[in-house]
Write a protein that holds these residues in place. Structure first.
Motif, short mmCIF file in Angstrom:
data_model
loop_
_atom_site.label_atom_id
_atom_site.label_comp_id
_atom_site.label_asym_id
_atom_site.label_seq_id
_atom_site.Cartn_x
_atom_site.Cartn_y
_atom_site.Cartn_z
N ALA C 80 64.55 -3.92 -11.93
CA ALA C 80 65.35 -3.81 -13.15
C ALA C 80 65.43 -5.13 -13.89
CB ALA C 80 66.75 -3.29 -12.80
N MET C 81 65.55 -6.22 -13.18
CA MET C 81 65.71 -7.49 -13.89
C MET C 81 64.45 -7.88 -14.65
SD MET C 81 66.05 -10.10 -10.67
CE MET C 81 64.68 -10.50 -9.58
N GLU C 82 63.31 -7.31 -14.25
CA GLU C 82 62.08 -7.56 -15.00
C GLU C 82 62.05 -6.78 -16.31
OE1 GLU C 82 59.75 -9.64 -14.35
OE2 GLU C 82 60.09 -10.20 -12.25
N GLN C 83 62.52 -5.54 -16.24
CA GLN C 83 62.33 -4.65 -17.39
C GLN C 83 63.55 -4.50 -18.28
OE1 GLN C 83 60.41 -0.93 -16.29
NE2 GLN C 83 59.41 -1.87 -14.52
N ALA C 84 64.71 -4.83 -17.76
CA ALA C 84 65.93 -4.60 -18.53
C ALA C 84 65.97 -5.39 -19.85
CB ALA C 84 67.16 -4.91 -17.69
N PRO C 85 65.55 -6.66 -19.85
CA PRO C 85 65.69 -7.42 -21.10
C PRO C 85 65.04 -6.75 -22.31
CG PRO C 85 65.21 -8.90 -19.27
CD PRO C 85 65.07 -7.50 -18.74
N LYS C 104 77.68 -11.71 -9.39
CA LYS C 104 77.81 -12.57 -10.57
C LYS C 104 77.31 -13.99 -10.30
CE LYS C 104 79.55 -9.64 -13.48
NZ LYS C 104 78.65 -9.16 -14.55
N ASP C 105 77.38 -14.40 -9.08
CA ASP C 105 76.96 -15.77 -8.75
C ASP C 105 75.46 -15.75 -8.43
OD1 ASP C 105 76.30 -18.13 -7.29
OD2 ASP C 105 78.42 -18.38 -6.74
N GLU C 110 70.55 -14.91 -5.09
CA GLU C 110 69.20 -15.35 -4.67
C GLU C 110 69.14 -15.63 -3.18
OE1 GLU C 110 68.21 -18.50 -7.46
OE2 GLU C 110 67.71 -17.00 -9.01
N LYS C 111 70.25 -16.13 -2.63
CA LYS C 111 70.29 -16.35 -1.20
C LYS C 111 70.33 -15.01 -0.44
CE LYS C 111 73.16 -18.40 2.38
NZ LYS C 111 74.57 -18.65 2.68
N THR C 112 71.07 -14.06 -1.01
CA THR C 112 71.23 -12.78 -0.33
C THR C 112 69.96 -11.96 -0.37
OG1 THR C 112 73.57 -12.77 -0.94
CG2 THR C 112 72.62 -10.66 -0.26
N TYR C 113 69.32 -11.93 -1.54
CA TYR C 113 68.16 -11.05 -1.69
C TYR C 113 66.83 -11.79 -1.59
CZ TYR C 113 71.33 -7.27 -2.47
OH TYR C 113 72.30 -6.33 -2.29
N LYS C 114 66.92 -13.10 -1.47
CA LYS C 114 65.73 -13.91 -1.20
C LYS C 114 64.66 -13.79 -2.26
CE LYS C 114 66.61 -14.11 3.75
NZ LYS C 114 67.94 -13.47 3.67
N ILE C 115 65.08 -13.59 -3.51
CA ILE C 115 64.15 -13.67 -4.63
C ILE C 115 64.85 -14.41 -5.77
CG2 ILE C 115 62.77 -11.60 -4.19
CD1 ILE C 115 64.60 -10.12 -6.18
N PRO C 116 64.06 -15.07 -6.62
CA PRO C 116 64.68 -15.70 -7.80
C PRO C 116 65.11 -14.62 -8.78
CG PRO C 116 62.29 -15.94 -7.88
CD PRO C 116 62.60 -15.30 -6.57
N PRO C 120 68.61 -14.17 -15.56
CA PRO C 120 69.97 -14.67 -15.30
C PRO C 120 70.88 -14.57 -16.52
CG PRO C 120 68.38 -16.47 -15.37
CD PRO C 120 67.58 -15.21 -15.40
N GLN C 121 70.27 -14.57 -17.70
CA GLN C 121 71.09 -14.49 -18.92
C GLN C 121 71.84 -13.17 -19.03
OE1 GLN C 121 67.87 -14.07 -18.66
NE2 GLN C 121 67.18 -12.48 -20.05
N LEU C 122 71.42 -12.16 -18.25
CA LEU C 122 72.07 -10.85 -18.34
C LEU C 122 73.15 -10.64 -17.29
CD1 LEU C 122 68.97 -8.55 -19.03
CD2 LEU C 122 70.71 -9.31 -20.67
#
Lengths: 345, 345, 345, 345
Positions: C80-85, C104-105, C110-116, C120-122
């Protein structure tokens, strides 16, 4: 002690062999191969074996199976026929739980399994490992083709009728139901819990690989041409197989006489239980046990006989039967290590 | 051979005793009573026992249990305390799988089970049959109070922590889950397949009979006052129990030290398996086997320790444990007849 | 009519969206994407939809999702973060059923899901889609982060206690149990029928991805520092989630007052059912329905309150909640299309 | 609005009627009787109905069912025939979900169900409520005999073959499998979870009550004498029915022609789905939905045709079919209130 090797120990027939053989008083587990799990302790994959099986899986090239007295192939079809020749040559007995040597007609095998047979010279020598019908041959065998789970139920259910010549051999119907473990331990969507729980379906109704094997074996017991409709179904249970067999009677015969055919056929067979006429055997009565139970019905006293057959597909339908064969091949008491009672409830 | 009688053999702990004892090399099954099923062959009710148990149920007044060496009570609570005095007097050992002698405080028993105790003189003599904590007493016992299934998991999971004094004894939480067989073989709507399959629920959360038994036993191992929240749940599986135990650490202790507490506590116990720190034991790894497995966790390395405990509620949680006690009482090897491996899958 | 697109329609939350939206009176299903199943009619994969959903899956690049009014992402996290913008820019509303915008943090995400995080603006703009706690924000939202299934139960169960300030926020325990469909429709050994049926186990007890999300949301309702132990377990059922929540009371409060906290909190919430004090809700009472039921207990009238919470993990825990959010975002009646009754038995 | 009464609302067909009727747009639930549960709110027994059905059960003598427009009997056989005459006289329509009016031959009924028929004058008037075969009669009916669950599958599976005269009517075999809810909500040992889970068995193979009903209905469509072997089995799932039907072809016919027989027969039937030739329908594709799916097979292209039929035994096999009849009787759109999609997974 018999030194035992298992090729392909990660699947369900493999772990079931381990469960049975680890407590078998005359067996020393010697090697378990798995290309993928090389080095992994068996008990790490199957915690039920913690403290009971201390072996680790070995890659096939890291272990010398010729040091074994017998090697079980708990592999997909196509593996045993590659490795059996060398083992047999080295004097190791072989029990194949897959289909490689079940079908005597090479062409039928190749058509059914869609691979060339790479050890055709062994097909004739292989003995079909159904002790109730082939005990003497098994005792003398070096290479066993362990029967499929469905075919075991169909043969033990139909053969007394065929031998007596009381049914239409050309019009046999086998409506069979198997627990999901029969599909093996494979990462496939269709056998996920969320797909197969609380659900029931047939599969392979238009044609299934177990039909040619079964027809060929049944044909041994009648001079009429065998015709068999075989419909397998998937039941939302782990273990267990229930075959509902239908045959048309062609002769006058009383229910008592029908029952006597089966009682006589199996009276000296420790792992076949002929229940009273009209009983309804439950799969759970064989859960975990090397036992096949059957019962006869004659709906509305008409001319159709129905044979209900149950077994645990992983035990009498696979690994238990293989151990039963091993016992016979090594001159042991046939039921050694196979006497545990079914888990009920 | 030990002559064994079973009172109340129609329930699940009864048939499980039969499954285990029928293959026990030192046992001769002598009598199985059932008021309701007098005369019925046991194998007619439980076809898994066909050919293996040839006894029939007897009405209690038709059989002389004093000819037995030991009598198991697989009955609801309230039965053993009626019959145990006469049996003990006749020199017969008694193992009660119900609650009659589990609670030492008669008033607590009567409040919990809402019946008067009719053999209070035996309460003190009765030995709580948890071999891992009471082995020596069991060896000398004539009357065993076999622990409840839930209490077995709670005790074996909490005791090493309490003995070491590293947790807040007043703030223990046990979130426990049991297979449906734990509810017994009773014709009740709530445990029908169509009611309890594909479903999950808690029961007795506001207060359950196993709490006083467990608290009293845990209290033996700490001078602090034990406080226990116990929440049982019903899982849609036949056998199996999973207890998730929570305790607050009150001392600095490393994960390695925590693990060592359990490894040391159970290193000589054949039927307790301490798995590596951070493991997730599965109930099926004990299905049909007399085995309890446990593993420790410390979520996010905080001050809560979580102990995951699994067993088969009918084996280590009931009938297997009872046979383990019998072996000890008769000077046999503790694991005799209890060495079968869990059925997996 | 609202034109709806679904990205990733082959998984369980995807087919559940289809089940709900195909009969939603204000929805027109417009596009369902799947890279792998391009061209396959949806009803060929899910025969339950035969005659009801006539769309086929489309490869993502073959369909213009900007023609939709709203797009649901029933995908693994990271999509979703790739396509939502781009969709948001085109004026399309977005509801993400995965985790991309739940935390929100950004660093914690990123620590929890281990991906960047690639959008982030959304994060700030995204609204956490739990209508019972955020209804007004949802009505105005363009981007919804649909809550996880476990977090929904933990929040709706703990929040009334935290808001009232009657429990120790630093010592919350959530012992949660989920049906296997929660693991998704993936070809994995561990969730095979033969592995997870008739079995029960915990997983992720040492740390699970849903903990940070839940802690952050709970923290909004108390000034004390939230401490949460979360232990998920796998139940052998397809659908259903049962959370057993434990909190220590820090104030004198009667059971009636406790109950009133929850009754007041949810009295206008159509999809939360506060059952009588001391009830034991069953998961099946919500099977297939957009409903969460809960009940309070106070074991032995001590200082621990237990909240039992049930829902269907695929409905109120996922797709139903997403449709509830959609209704709010489009000014429709909140329960439109969500009024079917749970399937019991 | 149609005022609806339900007699015997505590069983599974009763609660299923409530689930369907509570959201039916033209129905007003007016009375639900239960002698045993008089005064109990329906939602206390079935929490799935909390907030959706506000009625309480009434003792039969406390409620005047003649105020209803239609009364459903979700009772064991023998009840409807006692009460239907007075209701019909008062102008109330009656739909009986039990067997009282399914068999036109009174003697056969009495022999099959072993009770005298107390309203024989109504047998002729009663319309067999299978809309796909009797739609016009149902529209005009005042008294409906709702078909049994097994007979529904057997008729819809066999009738196109019989009408076309392409099979041997005297040699039909129906191997049928039902979920456990088909056995009703009765406190019986045999349908406990611990007895029927992870288990499979046949029952009633020597003769079952549904055979005469089915034979009589099938006979309407052929001049040859119908002979039917019917073997029911119990599947460890809650809902679902799978019938595997076998017939011997007596004429040359291609697979395409066979398929066309069924496609033509059901092309205008909203609740029968003819799947592509060679498909394997799954019961779950109908879970909770008023839908019957079927598919044809011809094993090894021989002279046997196999018809696989699935439905939800409680919906198309019982309560859904009854609502379908009600819609027809009251001139409503046939599918009103029956359009929810099956719950999958």
């Amino acid at each position: 002690m018999i030194k035992v090797g298992i090729v392909g120990g990660t699947g369900y027939t493999g772990v079931e062999l381990l469960r049975l053989l680890a407590v078998h008083p005359q067996v020393q587990l010697t090697a378990i191969t798995s290309r993928k799990e090389d080095g992994l302790p068996v008990a790490d994959m199957y915690p039920s074996l913690r403290g009971r099986v201390n072996l680790a899986f070995s890659a096939p090239d890291k272990v010398d199976l010729t040091q074994c007295d017998v090697v079980f192939f708990a592999t997909p079809h196509g593996v045993a026929m590659e490795q059996a020749p060398a083992l047999l040559k080295a004097g190791v007995k072989v029990i194949d739980l897959a289909a490689d040597f079940r079908i005597k007609d090479q062409a039928v095998f190749e058509k059914t399994y869609k691979i060339p047979h790479t050890a055709p010279q062994l097909i004739e020598e292989a003995v079909y490992g159904l002790p109730e019908l082939n005990r003497d041959d098994i005792k003398a065998a070096k290479l066993i083709a362990n029967p499929g789970c469905y075919p075991t139920t169909m043969q033990l259910g139909f053969v007394p009728l065929l031998k007596a010549g009381v049914v239409d051999a050309g019009n046999l119907i086998a409506d069979c139901k198997s627990g999901v473990s029969g599909a093996g331990r494979k990462a496939e969507i269709g056998i996920l819990f969320s797909e197969s729980s609380d659900n029931f379906k047939a599969y392979g109704v238009s044609g299934h690989r177990h039909t040619p094997e079964t027809v060929a074996q049944l044909q041994r017991f009648t001079s009429d041409k065998v015709g068999l409709i075989f419909s397998p179904h998937l039941v939302p249970m782990i273990r267990g197989m229930h075959s509902t067999l239908y045959a048309r009677l062609t002769k006058e015969i009383s229910n008592e006489e029908l029952q006597a055919l089966f009682v006589d056929a199996y009276k000296d067979q420790p792992f076949v239980d002929v229940m009273p006429f009209g009983s309804h055997p439950e799969t759970r009565s064989t859960r975990g046990a090397n036992m096949l139970r059957l019962a006869l019905h004659r709906p509305d006293n008409g001319d159709t006989v129905v044979v209900l057959v149950v077994q645990d597909n992983l035990v009498k339908g696979a690994s238990g039967q293989a151990v039963q064969c091993m016992n016979l091949m090594f001159g042991l008491e046939e039921g050694l290590g196979l006497n545990n009672i079914a888990l009920l409830p």
